[in-house]
Motif scaffolding. Structure first.
Motif, short mmCIF file in Angstrom:
data_model
loop_
_atom_site.label_atom_id
_atom_site.label_comp_id
_atom_site.label_asym_id
_atom_site.label_seq_id
_atom_site.Cartn_x
_atom_site.Cartn_y
_atom_site.Cartn_z
N VAL A 25 0.85 -1.19 0.00
CA VAL A 25 0.00 0.00 0.00
C VAL A 25 0.88 1.25 0.00
O VAL A 25 1.81 1.37 0.80
N VAL A 26 0.58 2.17 -0.93
CA VAL A 26 1.28 3.45 -0.98
C VAL A 26 0.33 4.52 -0.45
O VAL A 26 -0.73 4.76 -1.03
N LYS A 27 0.69 5.12 0.64
CA LYS A 27 -0.17 6.14 1.24
C LYS A 27 -0.25 7.38 0.36
O LYS A 27 0.61 7.62 -0.49
N ALA A 28 -1.29 8.17 0.57
CA ALA A 28 -1.48 9.40 -0.20
C ALA A 28 -0.28 10.32 -0.03
O ALA A 28 0.22 10.52 1.07
N SER A 67 2.83 9.92 -0.87
CA SER A 67 4.10 9.30 -0.48
C SER A 67 4.67 8.45 -1.62
O SER A 67 4.02 8.24 -2.65
N GLU A 113 6.87 4.72 -2.55
CA GLU A 113 7.32 3.40 -2.10
C GLU A 113 8.25 2.82 -3.17
O GLU A 113 8.08 3.07 -4.37
N ASN A 154 3.04 8.24 -5.34
CA ASN A 154 1.60 8.51 -5.28
C ASN A 154 1.37 9.96 -4.88
O ASN A 154 1.52 10.32 -3.72
N LYS A 168 -5.52 9.79 -2.34
CA LYS A 168 -6.01 8.48 -1.91
C LYS A 168 -4.87 7.47 -1.92
O LYS A 168 -3.97 7.55 -2.76
N LYS A 169 -4.93 6.54 -1.01
CA LYS A 169 -3.90 5.49 -0.99
C LYS A 169 -4.06 4.58 -2.20
O LYS A 169 -5.16 4.47 -2.79
N LYS A 170 -2.97 3.93 -2.58
CA LYS A 170 -2.97 3.06 -3.75
C LYS A 170 -2.51 1.65 -3.36
O LYS A 170 -1.59 1.50 -2.55
N ARG A 171 -3.16 0.66 -3.95
CA ARG A 171 -2.78 -0.74 -3.71
C ARG A 171 -1.92 -1.23 -4.88
O ARG A 171 -2.32 -1.10 -6.04
#
Length: 493
Positions: free
Chosen positions: A393-396, A398, A400, A473, A477-480
């Motif tokens: 999961v990549v937070k809003a 941020s 990774e 990201n 919104k967070k990304k999967r």
């Protein structure tokens, strides 16, 4: 009189004509004990939806009672040879004259003419024994009872205690809300339809070579249900459309092909109490012909009718993806022909939510790449044996990185990666272990749009190091992220 009232009259008539015959209790008890012994101590339940159990011990009292009653009715019908309509009786009734024809009557009245003036010979009277003999000679031969009637490969005679018999009967009971008479009538009609439609031999027929891309089986869901994809968009091709629906004969051929596909899917099922006994249907409506196409409306209505009437409880979930606005009007047209139970299994998905919704039911490695998953046709790189997929999961706002070590020189690294909804910046690099060496850009950073397909790439190293995949990201919104990789050494080639 409404259809419902006609059905009620038919059921009532059936009740008056049939006497109650029960299957021997010892056999039933043995069947129950056998199934209960086979039941595992723990049963895995779906995180997204749950089908009813086929274990007898999980049935409610009224459901178990209905199952025993249906067994009894079926046993009686098979042993009395009343499961199918008597075709020979139909023919006799149709051909039997209501009154004697004049010519035949005249012939009957004529006395045998005397020859050479002699009186006609009188027939010798038959003795009582001869009368009995002659009457026994004209008696109809004893009917042969077919005890080996099967449905989807499962013997139907309940006293045979065949594994899968109860599972089949429960499908018909659930389709008719455990109303025994209605379930029994449905079963009888299904068996009659299969004889008329010649369904048992349909797998041997060469059908649908031109329309194999319209619907096909591909993979399984999280519960092990085989998945059937229906791709209506390919019918935008006018030539293919005419080949499929242009005439009544072609529409009938389409129906046989669609039933054949259903039978192929059923071949993948397991009718044991704990087995997978239904399919998952995915219907892709992207670019599909609109409601103005009369031929497809007729064929679809016929197919829906045949599948609902003769394949009860064979669809665990019916998912419609890329649903256009006009489809809701078509669905309203078909809705009256569907039971409430059938409609409760429908899921409608907008184009922007396709991958997210499919992930609730299907693992990402089983979702085709065109729907945001990692499954590719005739994939030579990855297989089930290569292991699963990792989720990140990549937070809003941020970034990774995924680092994959390749310590041996001459190693080829292959990877798959997808981001749910994309809308991220993405790049791929090889970073050598030697700080004095230069970083190699495999794929320069770029903005990935929401409609991007999953990435597959590979790299062969000439020195030890690591491949670094960077996902930035920048949205709120967070990304999967889902990814997998494998390495191949020179010795693997």
């Amino acid at each position: 009189m409404t259809v419902e009232s006609v059905e009620a009259v038919e059921v009532k008539a059936e009740d008056t004509q049939m006497t109650e015959v029960s299957v021997s209790l010892p056999e039933e008890e043995k069947a129950v004990e056998k199934v209960n012994e086979a039941k595992p101590k723990t049963v895995e339940k779906s995180s997204s939806y749950r089908e009813e159990s086929n274990f007898l011990s999980d049935l409610k009292d009224n459901e178990n009672k209905a199952l025993i009653e249906l067994r009894s009715k079926l046993e009686e019908a098979i042993l009395r040879n009343t499961l199918f309509k008597k075709e020979e009786l139909k023919k006799e009734t149709a051909s039997e004259p209501k009154e004697e024809q004049p010519a035949a009557a005249e012939e009957k009245e004529k006395e045998p003419e005397a020859t050479d003036g002699a009186a006609p010979e009188e027939a010798e009277p038959k003795t009582e024994g001869e009368d009995k003999q002659s009457s026994s000679e004209v008696e109809k031969p004893e009917e042969v009872v077919d005890r080996d009637i099967t449905l989807w490969g499962v013997p139907l005679l309940p006293s045979k205690c065949a594994e899968g018999n109860d599972v089949i009967l429960l499908k018909f009971l659930r389709a008719r809300e455990f109303k025994v008479n209605e379930a029994f009538e449905m079963l009888k009609k299904t068996l009659e339809w299969r004889k008329e439609f010649k369904t048992d031999s349909i797998l041997e027929e060469e059908l649908g070579q031109d329309i194999s891309s319209v619907a096909y089986m591909n993979g399984v869901d999280r519960e092990g249900h085989p998945i059937c994809y229906n791709i209506y968009g390919v019918l935008e091709n006018q030539e293919l459309y005419q080949k499929t629906f242009g005439t009544e004969e072609k529409r009938n051929q389409f129906l046989r092909w669609r039933i054949q596909l259903m039978e192929k899917g059923i071949q993948k099922l397991d009718f044991k109490p704990g087995g997978v006994t239904s399919l998952l249907q995915i219907n892709d409506l992207s670019n599909s012909p609109g409601p103005s196409k009369k031929e497809i409306r007729i064929a679809t209505k016929q197919a829906v009718g045949l599948l609902q009437d003769n394949y009860p409880e064979f669809v665990a979930r019916n998912i419609f993806i890329n649903v256009p606005f006009w489809y809701y009007a078509l669905n309203a047209l078909l809705s009256p022909f569907l039971t409430q139970r059938t409609k409760s299994k429908f899921v409608f998905v907008r184009p922007s939510k396709v991958t997210e919704t499919l992930l609730k039911y299907i693992c990402v490695e089983e979702i085709p790449v065109q729907y945001g998953g990692l499954k590719r046709e005739k994939d030579t790189e990855f297989s089930i044996e290569d292991g699963g997929v990792t989720e990140l999961v990549v937070k809003a706002g941020s970034t990774e990185t995924i680092e994959i070590p390749v310590p041996e020189v001459g190693t080829t690294l292959v990877w798959d990666l997808t981001v749910l909804g994309w809308e991220v910046n993405y790049k791929e690099e090889f970073v050598p272990a030697d700080e004095g060496s230069y970083t190699i850009i495999i794929q320069k950073g770029k903005k990935m749009g929401s409609q991007e397909e999953p990435v597959r790439n590979s790299f062969r190293n000439n020195e030890p190091g690591k491949v670094v995949l960077t996902i930035e990201n920048s949205v709120s919104k967070k990304k999967r992220i889902f990814y997998r990789y494998k390495t191949k050494n020179c010795s693997s080639f």
